[in-house]
Every structure is written in C-alpha cells, then in structure tokens.
Design a protein around this motif. Structure first.
Motif, PDB file in Angstrom:
ATOM      1  N   SER A   1     112.062 114.898 -26.451  1.00 21.69           N
ATOM      2  CA  SER A   1     111.407 113.627 -26.172  1.00 21.69           C
ATOM      3  C   SER A   1     111.246 113.950 -24.554  1.00 21.69           C
ATOM      4  O   SER A   1     111.634 114.802 -24.153  1.00 21.69           O
ATOM      5  N   ARG A   2     110.638 112.968 -24.106  1.00 22.87           N
ATOM      6  CA  ARG A   2     110.258 112.896 -22.542  1.00 22.87           C
ATOM      7  C   ARG A   2     111.517 112.954 -21.567  1.00 22.87           C
ATOM      8  O   ARG A   2     111.620 113.806 -20.696  1.00 22.87           O
ATOM      9  N   GLU A   3     112.461 112.117 -22.177  1.00 26.18           N
ATOM     10  CA  GLU A   3     113.674 112.190 -21.300  1.00 26.18           C
ATOM     11  C   GLU A   3     114.509 113.438 -21.470  1.00 26.18           C
ATOM     12  O   GLU A   3     115.011 113.755 -20.385  1.00 26.18           O
ATOM     13  N   GLU A   4     114.539 114.003 -22.535  1.00 23.35           N
ATOM     14  CA  GLU A   4     114.973 115.272 -22.776  1.00 23.35           C
ATOM     15  C   GLU A   4     114.632 116.226 -21.755  1.00 23.35           C
ATOM     16  O   GLU A   4     115.239 117.165 -21.411  1.00 23.35           O
TER      17      GLU A   4
ATOM     18  N   ASN B   1     107.808 114.150 -10.391  1.00 25.20           N
ATOM     19  CA  ASN B   1     107.167 113.223  -9.685  1.00 25.20           C
ATOM     20  C   ASN B   1     105.869 112.744  -9.934  1.00 25.20           C
ATOM     21  O   ASN B   1     105.283 111.760  -9.798  1.00 25.20           O
ATOM     22  N   GLU B   2     105.035 113.771 -10.725  1.00 21.09           N
ATOM     23  CA  GLU B   2     103.657 113.278 -11.084  1.00 21.09           C
ATOM     24  C   GLU B   2     103.608 112.845 -12.792  1.00 21.09           C
ATOM     25  O   GLU B   2     102.596 112.640 -13.249  1.00 21.09           O
ATOM     26  N   ARG B   3     104.873 112.850 -13.219  1.00 18.76           N
ATOM     27  CA  ARG B   3     104.997 112.507 -14.779  1.00 18.76           C
ATOM     28  C   ARG B   3     104.229 113.506 -15.625  1.00 18.76           C
ATOM     29  O   ARG B   3     103.568 112.895 -16.443  1.00 18.76           O
ATOM     30  N   VAL B   4     104.401 114.808 -15.411  1.00 19.28           N
ATOM     31  CA  VAL B   4     103.647 115.709 -16.225  1.00 19.28           C
ATOM     32  C   VAL B   4     104.893 116.325 -17.043  1.00 19.28           C
ATOM     33  O   VAL B   4     105.643 116.903 -16.727  1.00 19.28           O
ATOM     34  N   THR B   5     104.840 116.051 -18.469  1.00 18.20           N
ATOM     35  CA  THR B   5     106.140 116.333 -19.259  1.00 18.20           C
ATOM     36  C   THR B   5     105.521 117.536 -20.247  1.00 18.20           C
ATOM     37  O   THR B   5     104.744 117.356 -21.329  1.00 18.20           O
ATOM     38  N   PRO B   6     105.916 118.808 -19.835  1.00 24.16           N
ATOM     39  CA  PRO B   6     105.492 119.825 -20.848  1.00 24.16           C
ATOM     40  C   PRO B   6     106.041 119.527 -22.369  1.00 24.16           C
ATOM     41  O   PRO B   6     107.128 119.058 -22.656  1.00 24.16           O
ATOM     42  N   VAL B   7     105.260 120.088 -23.364  1.00 24.35           N
ATOM     43  CA  VAL B   7     105.856 120.077 -24.618  1.00 24.35           C
ATOM     44  C   VAL B   7     106.691 121.147 -25.029  1.00 24.35           C
ATOM     45  O   VAL B   7     106.474 122.420 -24.821  1.00 24.35           O
ATOM     46  N   VAL B   8     107.996 120.845 -25.316  1.00 22.51           N
ATOM     47  CA  VAL B   8     108.950 121.695 -25.705  1.00 22.51           C
ATOM     48  C   VAL B   8     109.472 121.569 -26.949  1.00 22.51           C
ATOM     49  O   VAL B   8     110.203 120.291 -27.414  1.00 22.51           O
ATOM     50  N   PRO B   9     109.361 122.474 -28.163  1.00 18.72           N
ATOM     51  CA  PRO B   9     110.134 122.316 -29.241  1.00 18.72           C
ATOM     52  C   PRO B   9     111.444 122.601 -28.974  1.00 18.72           C
ATOM     53  O   PRO B   9     112.021 123.092 -28.076  1.00 18.72           O
TER      54      PRO B   9
END
Length: 535
Positions: free
Chosen positions: A92-95, A127-135
C-alpha cells in the motif's frame, strides 16, 4: 508540519504521520555532514584499489569476485535490477512511504557510504508524493528486505514503476494518481534519475525497512486495538451484569505487571459512576466467567507484548542496518577487521531477528485477544449463557429474526483463521549458495501480524456492536466511558429494529477502533466532564 530526519530521533508516531498523513520531510544539517563524510571514506577505499565487499566485489556467494573500477557503477545498477524479484500483492501507499522514511533515517546515520544526492532524492519521493510500485513478497529479512527495497530503488534510477499524485487535495479520498514508469514519474514532478556509484546500490537495498515500516504502523494499530478491547470488555461486563471487583487496584498491586494494571485501570475508569456495576456489586453471583474476570490479565499481557514491539521498533528506527559498515578509522581497532582496512566492517545488522521474534509474539497475543473477545460475544448472544434481560441472539422477535447470531459465527471464523497463521521467525531456508545460511523471515512475520491484527480488530468491533445492542435492554445508567463508547457506536450503527445485514455495522465500528475515533470520543467525554466538574 515537516518531520526533520537526523538519523537519531525518528519516532514511531512520525513514521505514521509521514506514511498516512503525507507529512513532508527534511534532512538535518548534521546528518548531511555525516553522509558527506561517509561518502568520502568510500572514495578513499576506491582509490586504494583493495577488494572491499559491497564496494568493488560481487555479492553473496560471489563475494570473492573483484570488480574492476570501470565496472563498479554497473555492479550497483545490476544489483538493484537483479534483486527486484518480488511477487504478490503491491504494498500500500502507506507501507511504501514508511519504508522510504525509515530507509532515509538509517542512511543519515553516516555509515553507509551513499551520496547525499541519492538520499535527497528519496526525500523528494516523499515530498512530491511519488510512490514506487513494490511487490510485497520476496524478502527473507536478511540481508535485509532486499527484493522490496530493490523495487523501491529502481525508481531512483528511472526504472520500475511509480504512482504519482496528480490532483492534490486535503482529503486523500479526492486525490487522483497516475501510474508511470520510474523515469516518467520523476520527470512529472521535476526530478531526474541518479546513476548509482560504488556501494550505493547495496546501501539502498540492504536493511530491515519493509519489516520496520510495517512494524511501526503495527505498533500504533495494536495500541489502538488494545484500548478498543478494554472498552469492549468493559461494556460487555456491564451488559452481562458482571462486576468490576476483579479490576480493583489492590488486586493488581499484588501482581504488578504493567499491562495488567493498565487494563484494570482502564476498566475502572470506563465504568466509573455506572449504576449497572453498583447495582450488581453485591449480587448473588459468586464469580464471573474468566473472559470477564480475567480481562486485565489477558488484555494486559497483550499490552505488554505490544510495548515489547514498540521498544524494538523505536531502537531500529534510529539504527544502521546496512552492510558493510563504513567507519571512520578512529572508531575501530585495526584488529576488528583483521586487515589494515579498518574503515570497513562486514557485520549482520541487516538481520531482522530482533523484530521478527517480537512480531511473532504479536501474532500469538493478538490471536488470544481475539479469542477472549469472541468468548465474551458468545456470553452476550448465546441464550444458554445470557442474562435473563437479554433476548436470544439480541433478536427483537427470536425465531422469526436471528438478530446477531451470525455475527458470532463470523467472529469464531476469524479466531480460527488467526490460529492458523503460524510463526515465521523460527523458520529458515538457506540461500545464496549457503553463504546466507540463516535468515530471519521478518517481513513474513510482519505481514502475518498485519493479517492477525486486522482479524482481531474485526472480532473486537463485533463485540462492541453486540455490547451496544445489548445495552438497549439495560435500564440502569452505564459508566461514564462506556456511555461515551455506546453513543459513539450508535453514531455509525443504529439499534436493530429487525433483521438487517450486520457486516456494514461491524465495518463501521472497526473503523472507529482503527482510526482512534473511539478512543478520542471517550477522551473528549472525560475532558468535558472534568470541565463541568471544575465550574
């Protein structure tokens, strides 16, 4: 509203604020200096040309293969690419944000040899709210959470994928995001990828940050659940005409476990000024069932286990979990490494055992918390155990209606599922040709704990719902805190006026526990009573 990261003072609450509330971060000046000095030490090692693990050698079983200086950058890039072998659901984004902020803080200790520009780019992602996609699957918890961290690191070099928030809003539910390639995601917010240099790929992926990030979130969620369980248990005590005598302070002074005393105190406060408790203080019943009488002992043991996890997570947040560690020469005796290269030491700080065992402990105690909550649900709805004032299964028209009968079924199912989730930290599968012959499985332990916590919270939410419904059949005044809890539950789940689907009510009450709104309402009720008393 900005969290300052310095490598030494990050708290669990700050991790949660960055992960869930999109708090921005900044890097402290002293930490910047430490990172620069650490990088200079790596550059000195490169100039010397001696083989040093993680700098100019292969990895794992390939540790004895020295890499020429002209291929050192390729070595680090290939490391990140090859280790991005994760599978399973996406984090998830928070994780992911929890992973990033904890990794930054570890790097800021100044023992990883990474350039400041790379650490700053990690901060820019937050800070720019870029969230890597992580399995989510692929980590063994040693040499750290390699695969998940490698997927995160891919975005820094313009590879992999990331979600970018396009339309920002104060309400996260109204935000929209777009999935882009790593390079496109960076460009969308005005950033550029980095080219990894010596030691940097390893510095990015060698650590416990998936385990740690989830662990920090779990601590807060488990503490809220413990409080919610005390509320549910106190309400059940009242609606089943139980006594709080077993929660009396002198009882627990004789066995002063901290958590036990806290849960007993919570029940006393929640039921303060309760006409129900007072009217049954000297009733004919000799003893209440264990699920009510032993509430402080059972809930207290859970509280102590959560405190044990909080202690470990707090230490880990401000620790170095990289390998090898790049020390100033003055910090080490030359004998520490057995060579004259005393500035670099291969250790095992990446091993997740200190977290893994406590996460397994959390799985066990939360399963027990769910189990005792389910037993109290049964005492509320079961016609063979109920008090005479309660109708079978809390149904308005028993037989024609089933009331909350099946809510208890679901709770029983959830408890069984919790019991089926085994321990992870005592398992081991050697990898890397036997070089890494004992791994912690800490990430698996963390995700097991997530699953159990969610299910235990659903059971406790069901108990609260049943307790609120049973309160409809109680004429006497509830305690101060349990009255606040009843009113808060009733804001999201109205009383039964006939059979209806209970799932939405359970979900709504669960949200009260998960978000802390239940505890906040009880605290505000107490403050208001205190204000009125002081007038």
């Amino acid at each position: 509203m900005t969290v300052t990261l310095d490598g030494n003072s990050l708290t669990i609450e700050e991790v949660v604020a960055v992960a869930r509330d999109d708090r921005s971060v900044e890097i402290g000046d002293d930490a910047r200096t430490r990172v620069r000095e650490s990088r200079e030490r790596v550059e000195d090692i490169l100039k010397a040309g001696d083989p040093v693990y993680g700098v100019n050698t292969g990895f794992g079983e390939l540790v004895d293969t020295q890499v020429p200086e002209s291929r050192v950058a390729d070595l680090q890039t290939n490391l990140v690419r090859s280790h991005a072998a994760g599978t399973g659901r996406e984090l998830s984004r928070e994780e992911v944000r929890a992973m990033i902020v904890t990794r930054i803080n570890a790097l800021l200790k100044g023992y990883s040899g990474i350039r400041l520009a790379v650490v700053e780019l990690l901060a820019d992602l937050l800070n720019e709210r870029v969230t890597p996609v992580v399995p989510s699957r692929g980590s063994l918890g040693a040499s750290g959470d390699l695969a998940p961290l490698a997927h995160l690191a891919l975005v820094l070099i313009g590879e992999g994928d990331a979600d970018v928030v396009r339309d920002r809003s104060d309400d996260a539910a109204n935000e929209t995001s777009e999935r882009l390639s790593g390079e496109e995601a960076l460009a969308a917010v005005g950033l550029e990828p980095v080219e990894l240099r010596a030691k940097e790929g390893l510095a990015l992926i060698n650590g416990t940050q998936l385990t740690l990030g989830i662990g920090a979130l779990l601590v807060v969620d488990a503490e809220r659940l413990c409080r919610g369980a005390d509320v549910a248990g106190a309400l059940t005590t009242e609606v089943t005409m139980g006594t709080t005598a077993a929660c009396a302070e002198p009882v627990h002074d004789l066995r002063p476990h901290r958590g036990q005393s806290e849960s007993a105190r919570a029940v006393r406060r929640l039921t303060a000024e309760s006409d129900v408790v007072e009217s049954h203080r000297n009733c004919d019943r000799v003893q209440d069932a264990y699920s009510i009488r032993c509430l402080p002992q059972i809930h207290g043991a859970v509280r102590d286990a959560v405190s044990h996890l909080r202690e470990a997570v707090s230490v880990e947040l401000n620790s170095v979990t990289d390998n090898p560690l790049v020390f100033p020469r003055a910090d080490l005796d030359d004998r520490a490494s057995g060579t004259d290269r005393a500035a670099v030491v291969s250790g095992g700080n990446f091993h997740g055992a200190p977290l893994a065992h406590r996460l397994d402990y959390l799985v066990a105690v939360l399963t027990d918390l769910a189990a005792v909550s389910e037993r109290r649900i049964d005492r509320i709805v079961n016609p063979n155990l109920q008090e005479p004032h309660l109708p079978p299964f809390l149904a308005g028209d028993p037989g024609v209606e089933s009331g909350l009968m099946i809510a208890q079924y679901t709770a029983a199912s959830l408890v069984t599922e919790c019991r089926s989730i085994g321990r992870a930290a005592t398992d081991n599968i050697p990898v890397s040709g036997g070089q890494e012959d004992h791994v912690s499985m800490s990430a698996t332990a963390a995700m097991n704990a997530q699953r159990v916590l969610e299910r235990a919270r659903q059971v406790v939410a069901t108990e609260l719902l049943c307790g609120a419904e049973a309160a409809e059949y109680v004429d006497e005044k509830l305690g101060n805190g349990t009255s606040d809890a009843y009113e808060t539950v009733r804001e999201v789940a109205r009383p039964l006026s006939g059979d209806r689907r209970p799932d939405r009510d359970v979900a709504a009450v669960e949200t009260l526990i998960e978000t802390g709104l239940l505890a906040a309402a009880i605290d505000e009720g107490k403050r208001e009573r205190d204000r009125q008393r002081d007038r």
